[in-house]
Every structure is written in C-alpha cells, then in structure tokens.
Design an enzyme around this catalytic site. Structure first.
Site, PDB file in Angstrom:
ATOM      1  N   HIS A   1       0.260  -2.899   6.632  1.00 43.69           N
ATOM      2  CA  HIS A   1      -0.424  -1.726   6.082  1.00 43.69           C
ATOM      3  C   HIS A   1      -1.667  -1.425   6.912  1.00 43.69           C
ATOM      4  O   HIS A   1      -2.296  -2.330   7.475  1.00 43.69           O
ATOM      5  CB  HIS A   1      -0.827  -1.966   4.627  1.00 43.69           C
ATOM      6  CG  HIS A   1      -1.323  -0.736   3.930  1.00 43.69           C
ATOM      7  ND1 HIS A   1      -0.485   0.290   3.534  1.00 43.69           N
ATOM      8  CD2 HIS A   1      -2.582  -0.345   3.572  1.00 43.69           C
ATOM      9  CE1 HIS A   1      -1.192   1.240   2.950  1.00 43.69           C
ATOM     10  NE2 HIS A   1      -2.472   0.885   2.964  1.00 43.69           N
TER      11      HIS A   1
ATOM     12  N   CYS B   1       1.768   4.761   5.426  1.00 45.15           N
ATOM     13  CA  CYS B   1       0.395   4.437   5.831  1.00 45.15           C
ATOM     14  C   CYS B   1       0.116   4.777   7.292  1.00 45.15           C
ATOM     15  O   CYS B   1      -0.840   5.496   7.611  1.00 45.15           O
ATOM     16  CB  CYS B   1       0.096   2.970   5.554  1.00 45.15           C
ATOM     17  SG  CYS B   1       1.105   1.777   6.479  1.00 45.15           S
TER      18      CYS B   1
ATOM     19  N   ASN C   1      -6.077   5.942   2.572  1.00 45.30           N
ATOM     20  CA  ASN C   1      -4.771   5.454   3.013  1.00 45.30           C
ATOM     21  C   ASN C   1      -3.645   6.022   2.165  1.00 45.30           C
ATOM     22  O   ASN C   1      -3.874   6.577   1.087  1.00 45.30           O
ATOM     23  CB  ASN C   1      -4.736   3.928   2.952  1.00 45.30           C
ATOM     24  CG  ASN C   1      -4.818   3.392   1.533  1.00 45.30           C
ATOM     25  OD1 ASN C   1      -3.946   2.662   1.088  1.00 45.30           O
ATOM     26  ND2 ASN C   1      -5.870   3.738   0.787  1.00 45.30           N
TER      27      ASN C   1
END
Length: 231
Positions: A191, A138, A203
């Site tokens: 994240h 990410c 993402n």
C-alpha cells in the site's frame, strides 16, 4: 424545520433556522462518533443512515451513500432519496473552493498533486484502477495525481517504493510518499499513500479515497517507511 418535526420552510427567521440547524447537526455529529463525513451525509439523509453504516463497517463511504439512497427510494416508492453527493458539495467549501493552500516545506508541485487527488475524495476503492474512468487503487491514484504535476512514477506500490529515496519520518514533508506492508497477501510493499503532514496521508483504501491517520491504529501498525521522489 423538519429536524424539529415541522413541515419544510416552516421557520421564517434566518437566525432561528441557523440555531435549529446547528443544534440538529451537533446531535447528529455526536451520534456519528465525530465522523464528519458520516455526519454530513446523515444531516441530509436523516439519522437512519448512521445505523445503516454502522451495520456495514461503521465508516462513511460514497458507495454506502449511494446504496442507502437507492434502498430508501425503493422502500418509499420515490424516484430518488436525498443527495448522495451532499458530502462533496459541503467539503469543497471547507477546502477553500476545492484548492489546496500552499504548505511550507512541501514538495514542489504538491498543490497540483493534491488538487487533482482531491477530485476523487469519497470515491470507492477499485482494485487495479488507475484512471478516473476506472476508479483508483492506492498506487493508481498516486501515479495519476503526480503525473498532473509532471512527475512520472511506476505503476505499483512496490515499484514506487523502489523509485523513492527512503527518509526518516521526522524528515517527511507534504508530498512525500508513505509505504505499508501486510495490508494483503502479496509483495513486500502492499500500500502507498501521499503524505500531507501532521501525521496524516491521503490514499485510496478499502474504505475509499480519503485522508487517513498515521499516528496510531491500523496504518501505524503496517507502516514501513517514508519515501521521497528522486529528482
């Protein structure tokens, strides 16, 4: 022509060919539960790909497309089966030739960031990946894409969280970052994604590099805050 049981190229009328194709696409779209990428790849592979994906989490990924192609080729004794890149080929037309249109109020450099990030849509998630060669996790995708716009960000999601000014969701514009916690055991921020507006982010997650919905479900439950890159 094949979708109605005829040999390839049996239909000579372009109009009739389109009618048959759209009807088949609609049927596949319904079976795929409205998942556009799963529909597209199944349009190329056949409906069996939907059943294959549903037994493996139910969501399209490029990795599953490659696995199915290899599996079918081995099963049928063919050198190859279908086109694992079919989704990419079609989606680049939907995106307007692979470029991002300007968004009112977006962060300066947003188009550059997203034009780079979209090159990797559908690629599998790669833990600790930070380059196109290694694949992306990410924060690796965020760092790489923003660097293309001349914006330097730290490497991890936790560090990127610390490098941004926290803003309310109502203030967020395309190009801001969005942060999450509890997606795995570790630091507080686990994240990060690129906010693209209208309650969505772009993402790299376990399902691959993709757009995700922030309005409800898993990501909503784990959302911590939105962040704006400091000047």
């Amino acid at each position: 022509s094949e979708s109605i049981g005829l040999p390839p190229n049996s239909i000579t009328s372009p109009e009739y060919s389109i009618q048959v194709g759209v009807k088949h696409f609609a049927a596949v779209f319904k079976k795929a539960g409205g998942d556009v990428r799963l529909t597209l790849q199944s349009y190329n592979y056949g409906g069996g790909f939907i059943d294959f994906v549903k037994k493996r989490g139910g969501k399209y990924t490029k990795a599953l497309a490659l696995e199915f192609s290899r599996f079918q080729a081995l099963k049928l004794g063919w050198r190859s089966y279908g086109d694992p890149n079919y989704v990419d080929h079609v989606m680049r037309y939907l995106k307007g030739g692979g470029t991002v249109k300007p968004v009112n109020g977006a962060m300066e450099g947003y188009e550059t960031v997203m034009n780079e990030a979209l090159k990797y849509e559908g690629d599998p998630y790669q833990w600790a990946g930070s380059t196109p060669k290694t694949g992306f996790d990410c924060s690796g995708l965020v760092q790489w894409a923003y660097r293309k716009a001349g914006i330097s960000l730290p490497r991890t999601a936790q560090e990127q969280y610390g490098a941004t000014k926290k803003i309310a969701e109502s203030e967020a514009v395309a190009g801001d970052l969005v942060f999450f916690t509890g997606t795995y055991k570790g630091k507080f921020i686990t994240h990060v994604g690129i906010y693209v507006g209208e309650g969505r982010m772009y993402n790299s997650n376990d399902s691959g590099v993709q757009y995700s919905d922030l309005k409800k479900g898993y990501w909503r439950d784990h959302l911590v805050s939105f962040g704006r890159i400091k000047n």
